[in-house]
Design an enzyme around this catalytic site. Structure first.
Site, PDB file in Angstrom:
ATOM      1  N   LYS A 116       0.959  -1.121  -0.110  1.00 20.86           N
ATOM      2  CA  LYS A 116       0.045   0.172   0.059  1.00 20.86           C
ATOM      3  C   LYS A 116       0.741   1.122   0.035  1.00 20.86           C
ATOM      4  O   LYS A 116       0.526   2.307  -0.637  1.00 20.86           O
ATOM      5  CB  LYS A 116      -0.845  -0.087   1.318  1.00 20.86           C
ATOM      6  CG  LYS A 116      -2.055  -0.891   0.951  1.00 20.86           C
ATOM      7  CD  LYS A 116      -3.228  -0.666   2.272  1.00 20.86           C
ATOM      8  CE  LYS A 116      -4.200  -2.030   2.445  1.00 20.86           C
ATOM      9  NZ  LYS A 116      -5.206  -1.869   1.569  1.00 20.86           N
ATOM     10  N   GLU A 200      -2.723   6.838   8.126  1.00 23.78           N
ATOM     11  CA  GLU A 200      -3.297   8.046   7.202  1.00 23.78           C
ATOM     12  C   GLU A 200      -4.613   8.923   8.244  1.00 23.78           C
ATOM     13  O   GLU A 200      -5.120   8.062   8.922  1.00 23.78           O
ATOM     14  CB  GLU A 200      -3.935   7.579   5.778  1.00 23.78           C
ATOM     15  CG  GLU A 200      -4.948   6.694   5.875  1.00 23.78           C
ATOM     16  CD  GLU A 200      -5.176   6.066   4.497  1.00 23.78           C
ATOM     17  OE1 GLU A 200      -4.207   5.989   3.591  1.00 23.78           O
ATOM     18  OE2 GLU A 200      -6.206   5.716   4.416  1.00 23.78           O
ATOM     19  N   HIS A 235     -14.886  -3.236   7.646  1.00 22.77           N
ATOM     20  CA  HIS A 235     -14.112  -2.710   6.442  1.00 22.77           C
ATOM     21  C   HIS A 235     -14.520  -3.890   5.246  1.00 22.77           C
ATOM     22  O   HIS A 235     -13.472  -3.942   4.390  1.00 22.77           O
ATOM     23  CB  HIS A 235     -12.660  -2.663   6.556  1.00 22.77           C
ATOM     24  CG  HIS A 235     -12.461  -1.564   7.579  1.00 22.77           C
ATOM     25  ND1 HIS A 235     -12.920  -0.290   7.493  1.00 22.77           N
ATOM     26  CD2 HIS A 235     -11.703  -1.590   8.759  1.00 22.77           C
ATOM     27  CE1 HIS A 235     -12.593   0.743   8.629  1.00 22.77           C
ATOM     28  NE2 HIS A 235     -11.851  -0.580   9.516  1.00 22.77           N
ATOM     29  N   ARG A 292      -6.809  -7.331  -9.847  1.00 21.35           N
ATOM     30  CA  ARG A 292      -7.609  -8.557 -10.017  1.00 21.35           C
ATOM     31  C   ARG A 292      -9.042  -8.349 -10.387  1.00 21.35           C
ATOM     32  O   ARG A 292      -9.587  -7.022 -10.313  1.00 21.35           O
ATOM     33  CB  ARG A 292      -7.526  -9.563  -8.802  1.00 21.35           C
ATOM     34  CG  ARG A 292      -8.097  -8.997  -7.661  1.00 21.35           C
ATOM     35  CD  ARG A 292      -8.444  -9.691  -6.357  1.00 21.35           C
ATOM     36  NE  ARG A 292      -8.203  -9.003  -5.276  1.00 21.35           N
ATOM     37  CZ  ARG A 292      -9.271  -8.339  -4.770  1.00 21.35           C
ATOM     38  NH1 ARG A 292     -10.505  -8.230  -5.242  1.00 21.35           N
ATOM     39  NH2 ARG A 292      -9.047  -7.673  -3.355  1.00 21.35           N
TER      40      ARG A 292
HETATM   41  P1  ADP Z   1      -8.195  -3.167   2.567  1.00 22.12           P
HETATM   42  O1  ADP Z   1      -7.235  -3.518   1.205  1.00 22.12           O
HETATM   43  O2  ADP Z   1      -7.948  -4.030   3.792  1.00 22.12           O
HETATM   44  O3  ADP Z   1      -9.548  -3.758   2.327  1.00 22.12           O
HETATM   45  P2  ADP Z   1      -8.434  -0.566   2.141  1.00 22.12           P
HETATM   46  O4  ADP Z   1      -7.501   0.364   2.092  1.00 22.12           O
HETATM   47  O5  ADP Z   1      -9.201  -0.876   0.987  1.00 22.12           O
HETATM   48  O6  ADP Z   1      -8.278  -1.807   2.805  1.00 22.12           O
HETATM   49  O7  ADP Z   1      -9.681   0.032   2.815  1.00 22.12           O
HETATM   50  C1  ADP Z   1     -10.972  -0.671   3.333  1.00 22.12           C
HETATM   51  C2  ADP Z   1     -12.111   0.331   3.963  1.00 22.12           C
HETATM   52  O8  ADP Z   1     -11.670   1.062   5.162  1.00 22.12           O
HETATM   53  C3  ADP Z   1     -12.422   1.382   2.861  1.00 22.12           C
HETATM   54  O9  ADP Z   1     -13.538   0.714   2.174  1.00 22.12           O
HETATM   55  C4  ADP Z   1     -13.002   2.353   3.795  1.00 22.12           C
HETATM   56  O10 ADP Z   1     -14.185   2.008   4.514  1.00 22.12           O
HETATM   57  C5  ADP Z   1     -12.326   2.325   5.155  1.00 22.12           C
HETATM   58  N1  ADP Z   1     -11.143   3.269   5.004  1.00 22.12           N
HETATM   59  C6  ADP Z   1      -9.934   3.221   4.353  1.00 22.12           C
HETATM   60  N2  ADP Z   1      -8.898   4.292   4.354  1.00 22.12           N
HETATM   61  C7  ADP Z   1      -9.794   5.167   5.129  1.00 22.12           C
HETATM   62  C8  ADP Z   1      -9.676   6.539   5.627  1.00 22.12           C
HETATM   63  N3  ADP Z   1      -8.533   7.088   5.506  1.00 22.12           N
HETATM   64  N4  ADP Z   1     -10.465   7.224   6.257  1.00 22.12           N
HETATM   65  C9  ADP Z   1     -11.571   6.266   6.559  1.00 22.12           C
HETATM   66  N5  ADP Z   1     -12.052   5.262   6.162  1.00 22.12           N
HETATM   67  C10 ADP Z   1     -11.058   4.503   5.499  1.00 22.12           C
END
Ligand code: ADP
Length: 670
Positions: A116, A200, A235, A292
């Site tokens: 990431k 973040e 999530h 993917r």
């Molecule tokens: P993963 O790869 O584990 O699925 P992601 O980075 O795609 O993680 O994030 C999954 C979820 O977490 C997002 O869909 C969102 O709901 C929440 N999320 C991620 N980053 C943030 C952020 N900076 N602020 C608020 N919610 C977040």
């Protein structure tokens, strides 16, 4: 185009890929573990190769065996599906080394997006907007904490190697930071073998909007519009839709074009998804790119009329993209509901068991069911407990939503607890209908979504009583035989009412109902709450048709294997009924007696308290991992652990008692 491909996956996605391959005249090879010997994907494929025992670490994750299976069967390409090896650069390399086409992006693109933090660096160079944060290589905890303190709380910790919401923690203040960091690192190490973190700014009410992109080997790239996946629990996505409601055409184009730019920055090929957080002010930030096909790709297929697996196969075999951007358009609206074996009212605990009843809604131009299971299959503890994806399309959002709610009611499953009622509650609640979406949707509307009883109890009791009476006393199907008193299996006595009394437990409460059988097939009288309701009823296999006080109705009833409970499915949802033996009506329901029983087979990750140590209500006591998820057991009251039967690292069977908890005596005057 390929003649034969191998699908390095299982369940619904393996079946999904096989379907398109068949339509394209491509032969398919499945792979399977011990647990999947008779699985649907194995039956559907032309050939199947056994690749190991049930745990995925000894089967679906062993790249070498999968490559060997492809070589042995003469497959030219491997489709990895999602999960397992789909984003594993080493596996893609092993395919290349053996002259097999990996149906996915180039190895370097997988590598670039696999971390990431590295992905964020590339995206920032390509002018893709990022959420403010720290994503550096220096992993000194003090430095990460300082970055969080400087940014201001709340912040979100994420595993650099993460996915599926694992290794992620919200932190609301500086004092919580250290513990959250440790927990996130531990989860990340367990899931990904790497515990590097990034931090973040945590946006408090964002939407999750992602863009489907496609690129070919000739430098062309398009976007197939966006999906809103804001309805999430822990999530993880629960209900997805396309297109995203309430965004402007400018925002749609801006996100789409940014997503294609992001893909081209890493010389992408094939299907990819660029995930954005979409803030309430309309700004959007890159979150990550999934290299993917996504679980939720069908909603995009429904609104664009395209088959994304077909696109993947065409691109992987070197063809150009089937369509250009201006040839793509959005038609109607689609929802996807993920049907899971899990108990939403019990912290989404995964459930396992046999699917003794599995009725899917009728599939047609509007309704599609992507699944990897059939009736009587097992939901085993080895894999993700998703049973199916229900995908529904209609000409606009309102129509699609109404149809989704109907289809969820027509989905009837017994044998494992599912989230079907919960999904129905989501799609039928007003905030969802109004598209008031953000990633906190489920938490925010918890009152309307959890522990909802949508079924009229009296009607359910009448159905249950009639069902038991027909099943146990009147099941002689031939009418002629039935009318002969010598053949009757009921308790008919001259000059006496023939009445069956039942004590039935529904939602932890015991209720009584009596069914009086009238003579000469005159029907029944249901005695319930001082009322006598005239009734007619017939039972045909699992279908109970009855008339209650002139109201004709049909329900489906399903017994479980031990016949100690049954489920009634109606248009209002499903309800579980447990007949109570007359003598044991007063079961020991001591609070907390079952609290410390392992919910299923798993591993004890940590025991957080010592023997006889005072603990307060809701304090975490034991962390256990079961089905790839961590479950924290909390103290039910102030008290102490008086016996401890487990320790860190123990493998425990479901149902094993882990400890004894003694609650403090409360003073009777309080
Ligand atoms: P993963 O790869 O584990 O699925 P992601 O980075 O795609 O993680 O994030 C999954 C979820 O977490 C997002 O869909 C969102 O709901 C929440 N999320 C991620 N980053 C943030 C952020 N900076 N602020 C608020 N919610 C977040």
């Amino acid at each position: 185009m390929f003649n034969k491909i191998l699908i390095a996956n299982r369940g619904e996605i393996a079946c999904r890929v096989i379907k398109t391959a068949k339509q394209m005249g491509i032969r398919t090879v499945a792979v399977y573990s011990d647990a999947d010997r008779t699985a649907r994907h194995v039956t559907l494929a032309d050939e199947a190769i056994h690749i190991g025992s049930s745990p995925s670490s000894d089967s679906y994750l062993v790249g070498e065996r999968i490559v060997n299976a492809a070589l042995k069967t003469g497959a030219q390409a491997i489709h990895p599906g999602y999960g397992f090896l789909s984003e594993n650069a080493d596996f893609a390399q092993a395919c290349a080394d053996n002259d097999l086409v990996f149906i996915g992006p180039p190895i370097n693109a997988i590598k670039a997006m696999g971390s990431k933090s590295a992905a964020k660096n590339i995206m920032s160079d390509a002018d893709v907007p990022l959420v403010p944060g720290y994503h550096g290589d220096d992993q000194n905890p003090a430095l990460i904490k300082q970055a969080a303190d400087d940014m201001g709380y709340p912040v979100l910790l994420k595993a650099v190697a993460g996915g599926g919401g694992k290794g992620m923690r919200q932190v609301w203040s500086s004092d919580e930071f250290e513990q959250a960091l440790n927990e996130a690192k531990r989860e990340s190490m367990a899931s990904f073998g790497n515990d590097d973190m990034l931090v973040e700014k945590y946006l408090t009410q964002p939407r999750h909007i992602e863009v489907q992109v496609f690129c070919d080997q000739h430098g062309n790239g398009v976007y197939l519009f966006e999906r809103d996946c804001s309805v999430q629990r822990r999530h993880q996505k629960v209900v997805e839709e396309a297109p995203a409601p309430n965004i402007t055409q400018e925002q749609r184009e801006a996100m789409g074009e940014t997503a294609v730019r992001a893909a081209q920055a890493i010389e992408y090929e094939g299907a990819g998804t660029v995930e954005f957080l979409f803030d309430s002010d309309g700004s959007f930030y890159f979150m990550e790119m999934n290299t993917r096909l996504q679980v939720e790709h069908p909603v995009t297929e429904m609104i664009t009329g395209q088959d994304l697996v077909q696109w993947q196969l065409q691109v992987a075999s070197g063809e150009t993209l089937p369509l250009e951007q201006q040839q793509l358009s959005i038609h109607g609206h689609a929802f996807e509901a993920r049907v899971y074996a899990e108990d939403p009212d019990n912290d989404f605990l995964p459930t396992t068991g046999t699917l003794t009843t599995l009725r899917t809604p009728e599939e047609n131009d509007f309704v599609r069911v992507d699944t990897g299971v059939v009736e009587n299959d097992e939901v085993s503890p080895f894999y993700d407990p998703m049973i199916a994806k229900l995908i529904v399309w209609d000409k606009d959002r309102d129509h699609a939503l109404a149809r989704t709610a109907q289809a969820l009611r027509d989905y009837q499953i017994h044998g494992v607890t599912t989230n079907l009622n919960f999904l129905h509650n989501i799609v039928s609640c007003a905030p969802f209908a109004n598209a008031e979406l953000d990633t906190g949707f489920i938490e925010k509307h918890a009152d309307a979504l959890f522990n909802q009883n949508t079924i009229d109890l009296d009607t359910a009791l009448a159905h249950a009583g009639l069902y038991l009476t027909l099943k146990n006393h009147c099941l002689v199907s031939d009418d002629h035989i039935k009318s002969d008193p010598w053949n009757s299996r009921n308790a008919w006595r001259m000059n006496q009412a023939n009445c069956h009394r039942y004590e039935l437990q529904i939602n932890n409460q015991v209720h009584s109902v009596a069914i009086e059988e009238l003579r000469a097939d005159q029907g029944f009288v249901v005695h319930l709450n001082e009322q006598a309701i005239p009734a007619q009823a017939t039972l045909n296999d699992k279908h109970l048709s009855c008339t209650l006080d002139g109201h004709k109705q049909k329900v489906l009833v399903s017994d479980n294997i031990n016949a100690d409970e049954f489920v009634i499915f109606s248009e209002h949802g499903s309800i579980t009924v447990q007949p109570v033996q007359p003598d044991c009506g007063d079961e020991d329901n001591t609070a907390g007696a079952n609290h410390f029983v392992a919910p299923m087979n798993g591993t004890i990750i940590e025991v957080l308290v010592g023997l006889n140590e005072a603990v307060s209500k809701d304090q975490p006591i034991v962390i256990m991992e079961a089905m790839k998820m961590q479950h924290t057991m909390l103290a039910p009251a102030d008290g102490m652990v008086s016996e401890l039967y487990c320790q860190q690292g123990d493998l425990v069977d479901g149902g094993t008692q882990l400890l004894n908890f003694e609650a403090n005596q409360t003073s009777p005057t309080q």
